[in-house]
Scaffold this active site. Structure first.
Site, PDB file in Angstrom:
ATOM      1  N   LEU A   1     -43.197 -30.875 -18.345  1.00  0.00           N
ATOM      2  CA  LEU A   1     -44.257 -31.469 -17.529  1.00  0.00           C
ATOM      3  C   LEU A   1     -44.680 -32.818 -18.088  1.00  0.00           C
ATOM      4  O   LEU A   1     -45.008 -33.739 -17.333  1.00  0.00           O
ATOM      5  CB  LEU A   1     -45.456 -30.516 -17.436  1.00  0.00           C
ATOM      6  CG  LEU A   1     -45.171 -29.157 -16.800  1.00  0.00           C
ATOM      7  CD1 LEU A   1     -46.462 -28.372 -16.609  1.00  0.00           C
ATOM      8  CD2 LEU A   1     -44.450 -29.302 -15.465  1.00  0.00           C
TER       9      LEU A   1
ATOM     10  N   GLY B   1     -48.001 -28.057 -27.122  1.00  0.00           N
ATOM     11  CA  GLY B   1     -48.185 -26.746 -27.737  1.00  0.00           C
ATOM     12  C   GLY B   1     -47.094 -25.786 -27.321  1.00  0.00           C
ATOM     13  O   GLY B   1     -46.145 -26.150 -26.618  1.00  0.00           O
TER      14      GLY B   1
ATOM     15  N   SER C   1     -45.492 -23.067 -25.161  1.00  0.00           N
ATOM     16  CA  SER C   1     -45.697 -22.884 -23.718  1.00  0.00           C
ATOM     17  C   SER C   1     -45.156 -21.559 -23.190  1.00  0.00           C
ATOM     18  O   SER C   1     -45.131 -21.348 -21.973  1.00  0.00           O
ATOM     19  CB  SER C   1     -45.044 -24.041 -22.963  1.00  0.00           C
ATOM     20  OG  SER C   1     -43.642 -24.026 -23.185  1.00  0.00           O
TER      21      SER C   1
ATOM     22  N   SER D   1     -53.311 -21.719 -18.210  1.00  0.00           N
ATOM     23  CA  SER D   1     -52.192 -20.991 -17.594  1.00  0.00           C
ATOM     24  C   SER D   1     -52.666 -19.750 -16.843  1.00  0.00           C
ATOM     25  O   SER D   1     -53.720 -19.172 -17.173  1.00  0.00           O
ATOM     26  CB  SER D   1     -51.213 -20.564 -18.697  1.00  0.00           C
ATOM     27  OG  SER D   1     -50.238 -19.686 -18.190  1.00  0.00           O
ATOM     28  N   ASN D   2     -51.855 -19.337 -15.886  1.00  0.00           N
ATOM     29  CA  ASN D   2     -52.102 -18.054 -15.186  1.00  0.00           C
ATOM     30  C   ASN D   2     -52.005 -16.879 -16.157  1.00  0.00           C
ATOM     31  O   ASN D   2     -52.470 -15.780 -15.832  1.00  0.00           O
ATOM     32  CB  ASN D   2     -51.122 -17.888 -14.026  1.00  0.00           C
ATOM     33  CG  ASN D   2     -49.707 -17.619 -14.487  1.00  0.00           C
ATOM     34  OD1 ASN D   2     -49.318 -16.457 -14.659  1.00  0.00           O
ATOM     35  ND2 ASN D   2     -48.912 -18.653 -14.720  1.00  0.00           N
TER      36      ASN D   2
ATOM     37  N   TYR E   1     -49.794 -15.867 -26.168  1.00  0.00           N
ATOM     38  CA  TYR E   1     -49.804 -17.176 -25.496  1.00  0.00           C
ATOM     39  C   TYR E   1     -50.989 -17.260 -24.519  1.00  0.00           C
ATOM     40  O   TYR E   1     -51.795 -18.205 -24.568  1.00  0.00           O
ATOM     41  CB  TYR E   1     -48.469 -17.378 -24.775  1.00  0.00           C
ATOM     42  CG  TYR E   1     -48.469 -18.492 -23.765  1.00  0.00           C
ATOM     43  CD1 TYR E   1     -48.563 -19.829 -24.165  1.00  0.00           C
ATOM     44  CD2 TYR E   1     -48.382 -18.222 -22.390  1.00  0.00           C
ATOM     45  CE1 TYR E   1     -48.559 -20.856 -23.228  1.00  0.00           C
ATOM     46  CE2 TYR E   1     -48.374 -19.245 -21.458  1.00  0.00           C
ATOM     47  CZ  TYR E   1     -48.469 -20.554 -21.878  1.00  0.00           C
ATOM     48  OH  TYR E   1     -48.472 -21.568 -20.956  1.00  0.00           O
TER      49      TYR E   1
ATOM     50  N   SER F   1     -46.773 -21.681 -11.739  1.00  0.00           N
ATOM     51  CA  SER F   1     -45.387 -21.990 -12.132  1.00  0.00           C
ATOM     52  C   SER F   1     -45.072 -23.391 -11.618  1.00  0.00           C
ATOM     53  O   SER F   1     -44.852 -23.578 -10.416  1.00  0.00           O
ATOM     54  CB  SER F   1     -44.421 -20.991 -11.491  1.00  0.00           C
ATOM     55  OG  SER F   1     -44.840 -19.659 -11.746  1.00  0.00           O
TER      56      SER F   1
HETATM   57  P1  NAI Z   1     -42.813 -27.503 -22.775  1.00  0.00           P
HETATM   58  O1  NAI Z   1     -42.579 -26.443 -23.781  1.00  0.00           O
HETATM   59  O2  NAI Z   1     -41.637 -28.090 -22.072  1.00  0.00           O
HETATM   60  O3  NAI Z   1     -43.647 -28.692 -23.433  1.00  0.00           O
HETATM   61  C1  NAI Z   1     -44.562 -28.497 -24.492  1.00  0.00           C
HETATM   62  C2  NAI Z   1     -44.403 -29.634 -25.478  1.00  0.00           C
HETATM   63  O4  NAI Z   1     -45.316 -29.405 -26.559  1.00  0.00           O
HETATM   64  C3  NAI Z   1     -42.988 -29.730 -26.089  1.00  0.00           C
HETATM   65  O5  NAI Z   1     -42.422 -30.993 -25.848  1.00  0.00           O
HETATM   66  C4  NAI Z   1     -43.202 -29.461 -27.565  1.00  0.00           C
HETATM   67  O6  NAI Z   1     -42.351 -30.232 -28.402  1.00  0.00           O
HETATM   68  C5  NAI Z   1     -44.664 -29.847 -27.740  1.00  0.00           C
HETATM   69  N1  NAI Z   1     -45.229 -29.198 -28.931  1.00  0.00           N
HETATM   70  C6  NAI Z   1     -45.059 -27.912 -29.332  1.00  0.00           C
HETATM   71  N2  NAI Z   1     -45.643 -27.720 -30.531  1.00  0.00           N
HETATM   72  C7  NAI Z   1     -46.187 -28.908 -30.894  1.00  0.00           C
HETATM   73  C8  NAI Z   1     -46.903 -29.348 -32.025  1.00  0.00           C
HETATM   74  N3  NAI Z   1     -47.177 -28.512 -33.059  1.00  0.00           N
HETATM   75  N4  NAI Z   1     -47.321 -30.619 -32.070  1.00  0.00           N
HETATM   76  C9  NAI Z   1     -47.037 -31.490 -31.056  1.00  0.00           C
HETATM   77  N5  NAI Z   1     -46.354 -31.143 -29.942  1.00  0.00           N
HETATM   78  C10 NAI Z   1     -45.936 -29.856 -29.876  1.00  0.00           C
HETATM   79  O7  NAI Z   1     -43.846 -26.911 -21.700  1.00  0.00           O
HETATM   80  P2  NAI Z   1     -44.182 -27.418 -20.229  1.00  0.00           P
HETATM   81  O8  NAI Z   1     -43.547 -26.524 -19.261  1.00  0.00           O
HETATM   82  O9  NAI Z   1     -43.977 -28.880 -20.139  1.00  0.00           O
HETATM   83  O10 NAI Z   1     -45.753 -27.124 -20.172  1.00  0.00           O
HETATM   84  C11 NAI Z   1     -46.692 -28.091 -20.583  1.00  0.00           C
HETATM   85  C12 NAI Z   1     -48.042 -27.413 -20.761  1.00  0.00           C
HETATM   86  O11 NAI Z   1     -48.416 -26.788 -19.542  1.00  0.00           O
HETATM   87  C13 NAI Z   1     -48.040 -26.327 -21.835  1.00  0.00           C
HETATM   88  O12 NAI Z   1     -49.280 -26.343 -22.523  1.00  0.00           O
HETATM   89  C14 NAI Z   1     -47.931 -25.045 -21.034  1.00  0.00           C
HETATM   90  O13 NAI Z   1     -48.536 -23.971 -21.719  1.00  0.00           O
HETATM   91  C15 NAI Z   1     -48.681 -25.416 -19.768  1.00  0.00           C
HETATM   92  N6  NAI Z   1     -48.252 -24.638 -18.618  1.00  0.00           N
HETATM   93  C16 NAI Z   1     -47.017 -24.883 -18.057  1.00  0.00           C
HETATM   94  C17 NAI Z   1     -46.618 -24.177 -16.949  1.00  0.00           C
HETATM   95  C18 NAI Z   1     -45.327 -24.457 -16.256  1.00  0.00           C
HETATM   96  O14 NAI Z   1     -45.071 -23.854 -15.213  1.00  0.00           O
HETATM   97  N7  NAI Z   1     -44.483 -25.363 -16.772  1.00  0.00           N
HETATM   98  C19 NAI Z   1     -47.459 -23.096 -16.391  1.00  0.00           C
HETATM   99  C20 NAI Z   1     -48.719 -22.923 -17.075  1.00  0.00           C
HETATM  100  C21 NAI Z   1     -49.083 -23.683 -18.132  1.00  0.00           C
HETATM  101  C1  15L Z   2     -46.520 -20.571 -18.116  1.00  0.00           C
HETATM  102  O1  15L Z   2     -47.642 -20.600 -18.616  1.00  0.00           O
HETATM  103  C2  15L Z   2     -45.327 -21.103 -18.823  1.00  0.00           C
HETATM  104  O2  15L Z   2     -45.662 -22.231 -19.612  1.00  0.00           O
HETATM  105  C3  15L Z   2     -44.191 -21.464 -17.889  1.00  0.00           C
HETATM  106  O3  15L Z   2     -43.010 -21.622 -18.659  1.00  0.00           O
HETATM  107  C4  15L Z   2     -43.979 -20.403 -16.802  1.00  0.00           C
HETATM  108  O4  15L Z   2     -43.470 -19.252 -17.356  1.00  0.00           O
HETATM  109  C5  15L Z   2     -45.273 -20.126 -16.069  1.00  0.00           C
HETATM  110  O5  15L Z   2     -46.356 -19.892 -16.952  1.00  0.00           O
HETATM  111  C6  15L Z   2     -45.202 -18.954 -15.097  1.00  0.00           C
HETATM  112  O6  15L Z   2     -45.978 -18.018 -15.205  1.00  0.00           O
HETATM  113  O7  15L Z   2     -44.349 -18.988 -14.195  1.00  0.00           O
END
Ligand code: NAI
Ligand code: 15L
Length: 273
Positions: free
Chosen positions: A14, A73, A75, A110-111, A135, A164
């Site tokens: 994202l 963080g 994810s 998150s959900n 998480y 998602s």
């Molecule tokens: P992702 O895992 O692709 O990105 C997370 C980023 O955080 C990574 O680039 C990682 O290197 C970085 N990271 C991890 N530990 C770290 C640390 N100690 N210090 C600095 N950076 C660190 O996840 P995504 O899918 O891009 O999600 C972004 C955010 O949105 C996350 O917080 C996730 O929990 C939240 N989220 C995402 C959803 C989705 O559908 N993609 C759904 C719900 C929440």
């Molecule tokens: C999240 O919080 C996760 O970061 C993402 O990878 C998906 O699994 C999403 O929820 C989901 O529930 O589909």
């Protein structure tokens, strides 16, 4: 001059998309992640590699920023010890930096904060937190950190309970939980620029007719989702998770992960509350 925004998690799925799309709106961005930024830097953006656990680095990165878009963080579901540093201590560093700068925080919740509610149950913001793992629990902590910093220090924050967020929905559950990339970009931009935010909680899903989530604080920021998962229904409605616990609950597969409860579930495995 408008203050820059700090985007954490910039090298993630994202974060990369938000960096590109927000920069295109003319937003000045400071990007950070523990991993290198894999794309060409967007116009008006800089990148600094840093660990969320390094509080001094986060304070420096936030200097002069008007908003912190916190997408960094862990994810997915992981052991507690892996989650605690980035998602608990790191989140504290984000809020302390925002407090010092008078900046607002847009937090990718998150959900999975409410994952053990049954699929089909319609939730509003009065629903109980029902995290479906460490998480999800870390995201509950993040939302409550926002509550605390608003009540005690006046740090404005938006907590986006993202479903998602993918280019397109790929399974039946996402008919309810899908959030399109353009809807997320508009949501983050609205949260970062709304005249008044306070402590806001917003369901992060598109305008899906099959949504499980209702009233929230979206009117306060003037956001309404425009996309819908419904167009994908014919190709995904038959794609169900093999695990019954995953099929039964809103958090899907995260609920089934390490699930060890043995009693036979009635309609909702947790109906004694
Ligand atoms: P992702 O895992 O692709 O990105 C997370 C980023 O955080 C990574 O680039 C990682 O290197 C970085 N990271 C991890 N530990 C770290 C640390 N100690 N210090 C600095 N950076 C660190 O996840 P995504 O899918 O891009 O999600 C972004 C955010 O949105 C996350 O917080 C996730 O929990 C939240 N989220 C995402 C959803 C989705 O559908 N993609 C759904 C719900 C929440
Ligand atoms: C999240 O919080 C996760 O970061 C993402 O990878 C998906 O699994 C999403 O929820 C989901 O529930 O589909």
């Amino acid at each position: 001059m408008t203050k820059p925004m700090l985007l954490t998690g910039a090298s993630g799925a994202l974060g990369r998309m938000l960096a590109r799309e927000l920069a295109a709106t003319g937003t000045a961005l400071r990007l950070t992640d523990i991993q290198a930024f894999p794309d060409p830097l967007p116009a008006g953006a800089s990148f600094t590699q840093a660990d969320l656990e390094d509080g001094v680095a986060i304070l420096r990165l936030a200097e002069g920023c008007g908003a912190v878009l916190h997408f960094g963080g862990i994810s997915v579901e992981r052991p507690f010890e892996e989650i605690a540093g980035p998602n608990l201590r790191g989140l504290f560093h984000i809020y302390e930096a925002a407090r010092r700068e008078g900046a607002r925080v847009v937090f990718a919740s998150s959900n999975h904060t409410i994952g053990f509610h049954a699929q089909g149950e319609i939730l509003d913001l009065d629903c109980s937190f029902r995290p479906d793992g460490f998480y999800g629990l870390s995201k509950v902590y993040g939302e409550l950190m926002g509550r605390l910093y608003w009540d005690k220090h006046g740090v404005e924050n938006a907590n986006l309970r993202i479903g998602s967020c993918l280019p397109a929905p790929v399974e039946a559950r996402q008919l309810s939980t899908w959030l399109s990339y353009p809807d997320l970009v508009r949501l983050v931009h609205a949260c970062a620029t709304a005249p008044r935010l306070g402590h806001a909680v917003i369901w992060g899903s598109s305008r899906n007719p099959a949504s499980w989530w209702s009233a929230d604080h979206r009117e306060r920021i003037g956001w309404a989702p425009q996309d819908s998962a419904e167009a994908w229904r014919p190709s995904i409605e038959g794609i169900l998770h093999v695990n019954e616990v995953a099929r039964r609950h809103q958090g899907g597969a995260f609920c089934a992960h390490d699930f060890s409860r043995t009693e036979a579930p009635p309609r909702n495995a947790f109906s004694l509350d």
